[in-house]
Design an enzyme around this catalytic site. Structure first.
Site, mmCIF file in Angstrom:
data_model
loop_
_atom_site.group_PDB
_atom_site.id
_atom_site.type_symbol
_atom_site.label_atom_id
_atom_site.label_comp_id
_atom_site.label_asym_id
_atom_site.label_seq_id
_atom_site.Cartn_x
_atom_site.Cartn_y
_atom_site.Cartn_z
ATOM 1 N N HIS A 139 5.903 -19.877 -6.639
ATOM 2 C CA HIS A 139 6.937 -18.824 -6.727
ATOM 3 C C HIS A 139 8.115 -19.307 -7.579
ATOM 4 C CE1 HIS A 139 4.760 -16.228 -4.049
ATOM 5 N NE2 HIS A 139 4.429 -17.317 -3.390
ATOM 6 N N ASP A 175 10.313 -18.336 -14.720
ATOM 7 C CA ASP A 175 9.834 -17.848 -16.023
ATOM 8 C C ASP A 175 10.716 -16.639 -16.382
ATOM 9 O OD1 ASP A 175 8.586 -16.531 -18.110
ATOM 10 O OD2 ASP A 175 6.562 -16.827 -17.318
ATOM 11 N N ARG A 211 9.127 -13.483 -18.035
ATOM 12 C CA ARG A 211 8.409 -12.656 -17.059
ATOM 13 C C ARG A 211 9.375 -11.880 -16.178
ATOM 14 N NH1 ARG A 211 6.140 -12.796 -11.283
ATOM 15 N NH2 ARG A 211 8.265 -13.388 -10.773
ATOM 16 N N GLY A 238 1.343 -7.283 -3.623
ATOM 17 C CA GLY A 238 1.478 -8.737 -3.768
ATOM 18 C C GLY A 238 2.933 -9.093 -3.983
ATOM 19 N N GLU A 281 2.123 -8.209 1.226
ATOM 20 C CA GLU A 281 1.822 -9.580 0.782
ATOM 21 C C GLU A 281 0.871 -10.225 1.791
ATOM 22 O OE1 GLU A 281 2.448 -11.705 -1.891
ATOM 23 O OE2 GLU A 281 1.191 -13.027 -0.674
ATOM 24 N N GLU A 305 -5.890 -4.172 0.553
ATOM 25 C CA GLU A 305 -7.171 -3.502 0.827
ATOM 26 C C GLU A 305 -7.294 -3.127 2.298
ATOM 27 O OE1 GLU A 305 -6.815 -6.229 -1.005
ATOM 28 O OE2 GLU A 305 -7.919 -5.956 -2.878
ATOM 29 N N GLU A 323 -7.962 -14.789 -11.675
ATOM 30 C CA GLU A 323 -7.477 -14.409 -10.326
ATOM 31 C C GLU A 323 -7.971 -13.026 -9.918
ATOM 32 O OE1 GLU A 323 -3.345 -14.819 -9.071
ATOM 33 O OE2 GLU A 323 -3.088 -16.407 -10.537
HETATM 34 C C1 LIG Z 1 1.536 -13.345 -9.202
HETATM 35 S S1 LIG Z 1 2.186 -13.322 -7.586
HETATM 36 C C2 LIG Z 1 3.576 -12.241 -7.748
HETATM 37 C C3 LIG Z 1 4.606 -12.401 -6.632
HETATM 38 C C4 LIG Z 1 5.846 -11.529 -6.753
HETATM 39 N N1 LIG Z 1 5.500 -10.131 -6.850
HETATM 40 C C5 LIG Z 1 6.664 -11.925 -7.963
HETATM 41 O O1 LIG Z 1 6.603 -11.193 -8.958
HETATM 42 O O2 LIG Z 1 7.358 -12.943 -7.943
HETATM 43 C C6 LIG Z 1 0.970 -12.347 -6.778
HETATM 44 C C7 LIG Z 1 1.153 -12.244 -5.271
HETATM 45 O O3 LIG Z 1 0.231 -11.268 -4.800
HETATM 46 C C8 LIG Z 1 -0.357 -11.700 -3.586
HETATM 47 N N2 LIG Z 1 -1.638 -10.996 -3.502
HETATM 48 C C9 LIG Z 1 -2.704 -11.141 -4.315
HETATM 49 N N3 LIG Z 1 -3.692 -10.297 -3.976
HETATM 50 C C10 LIG Z 1 -3.232 -9.592 -2.920
HETATM 51 C C11 LIG Z 1 -3.805 -8.578 -2.112
HETATM 52 N N4 LIG Z 1 -5.029 -8.120 -2.349
HETATM 53 N N5 LIG Z 1 -3.070 -8.076 -1.092
HETATM 54 C C12 LIG Z 1 -1.818 -8.560 -0.842
HETATM 55 N N6 LIG Z 1 -1.230 -9.532 -1.561
HETATM 56 C C13 LIG Z 1 -1.923 -10.043 -2.588
HETATM 57 C C14 LIG Z 1 -0.429 -13.215 -3.720
HETATM 58 O O4 LIG Z 1 -0.495 -13.847 -2.460
HETATM 59 C C15 LIG Z 1 0.858 -13.512 -4.498
HETATM 60 O O5 LIG Z 1 1.918 -13.805 -3.633
#
Ligand SMILES: C[S@@+](CC[C@H](N)C(=O)[O-])C[C@H]1O[C@@H](n2cnc3c(N)ncnc32)[C@H](O)[C@@H]1O
Length: 340
Positions: free
Chosen positions: A28, A34, A37, A61, A83, A112, A135
């Site tokens: 995180h 970043d 981003r 997420g 999350e 889901e 991913e």
């Molecule tokens: C790339 S990170 C982005 C975190 C945050 N949104 C940010 O921008 O800083 C993706 C997040 O999505 C969560 N995640 C991925 N697939 C998921 C799912 N199917 N359901 C819930 N959370 C999910 C991961 O655990 C992770 O914390």
């Protein structure tokens, strides 16, 4: 010497390993630090305030909750911050610290499986992996869109594009030269290591590293685009494209590089680019090594097809299959894997 055979994980174990990575602070920290981003998301969300103000948002997420907070700053009346990893406990704290508990509801679980009390007007998500598709989180966003987004709802970002270009990799040159230079330093001739080093380096398939714009050997080609409002699971399960380049000058070509952009819609669209010609992001660029370097000259033609799909053993991993032809050399086929 014992040889450790790599254990195969079942799907459930693969998923818990995946979410474990997101339970730690480091990832995180990397994402939020970043600036390219995080500022692109901030701007992309704030510039879409007309679509967000007074509306209900689903953050797929949510991680530490930063995008949910940007949505409230843009005027959202409610945000469901879903999350799956235990970082959601930190998201609860961050929401409290920003006094947004009345607007942001953090829900632990996968998108889901969770139940929301209502459909939403906007979905926001930062789902992109290396080379866009590593991913495979986009399939969760598409699931959420199909189940929870109102008919006229919007998805942020709404559009993604993939690019490819042939490159020279100066590190490869340096690493190959290295074994010939050991003698100068230590008086031991180790130049016989060079063929072995070449094999190891060129065998590494996909690396993630920063490519410098000056190492790109031809104009990049956009080989795929995804409209996230309508993209299907089938479409993202096998992304295909083709390319044709003409090289700029004489050089050794070591690899192809792949990168992506995503765009936020609106009158003034916001583009988040991971191009080697733009400021560096934590995604850097994916580097797909050829089996051996090829010499190119001005106008050498490089043509081919590329196909990206989740790997059979672990759908979070990525498989890229390419057929390509460089100038008069024989046509080649190679499968590149990321995460295996
Ligand atoms: C790339 S990170 C982005 C975190 C945050 N949104 C940010 O921008 O800083 C993706 C997040 O999505 C969560 N995640 C991925 N697939 C998921 C799912 N199917 N359901 C819930 N959370 C999910 C991961 O655990 C992770 O914390």
């Amino acid at each position: 010497m014992s040889v450790n055979k790599r254990r195969k994980y079942d799907r459930g174990e693969q998923e818990s390993l995946y979410f474990d990575c997101y339970s730690d602070v480091s990832i995180h920290e990397e994402m939020i630090s970043d600036k390219v981003r995080t500022n692109a998301y901030k701007l992309g969300i704030l510039r879409n305030y007309a679509a967000i103000r007074g509306k209900v948002v689903l953050d797929v997420g949510a991680g530490t909750g930063i995008l949910s907070i940007f949505c409230v700053q843009a005027g959202a009346s409610k945000v469901y911050a879903v999350e799956a990893s235990s970082i959601c406990l930190q998201a609860v704290e961050v929401v409290k610290q920003n006094k947004m508990e009345d607007k942001i509801i953090v829900i632990k679980g996968t998108v889901e499986t969770v139940e929301l009390p209502e459909k939403v007007d906007v979905i926001v998500s930062e789902w992109m992996g290396y080379a866009l598709m590593y991913e495979s989180m986009l399939s969760s966003v598409i699931f959420a869109r199909n189940k929870w987004l109102k008919e006229e709802g919007i998805i942020l970002p709404s559009y993604a594009e993939l690019f490819i270009a042939p490159i020279i990799d100066p590190t490869t040159e340096w690493r190959l030269d290295f074994w010939g230079k050991v003698k100068e330093r230590y008086g031991v001739d180790m130049s016989c290591m060079e063929p072995f080093a070449r094999k190891c380096i060129m065998n590494q398939e996909i690396a993630v590293n920063c490519v410098s714009g000056e190492d790109v050997l031809a104009h990049p080609v956009r080989f795929a685009e995804l409209d996230l409002q309508v993209a299907t699971k089938e479409e993202i399960g096998a992304i295909r494209g083709s390319f044709s380049f003409r090289c700029f000058g004489s050089d050794s070509m070591h690899a192809f590089s792949v990168w992506f952009t995503v765009a936020f819609p609106g009158e003034k669209p916001v583009l988040l680019s991971t191009s080697p010609f733009k400021e560096e992001t934590h995604w850097k660029q994916a580097i797909l090594y050829l089996s051996e370097a090829v010499q190119v000259i001005q106008d050498t033609e490089i043509t081919g097809d590329i196909r990206m799909c989740p790997s059979e053993d672990n759908p979070r991993h990525l498989k890229i299959h390419m057929k390509y032809k460089v100038g008069e050399h024989e046509s080649q086929e190679k499968t590149f894997r990321m995460g295996e």
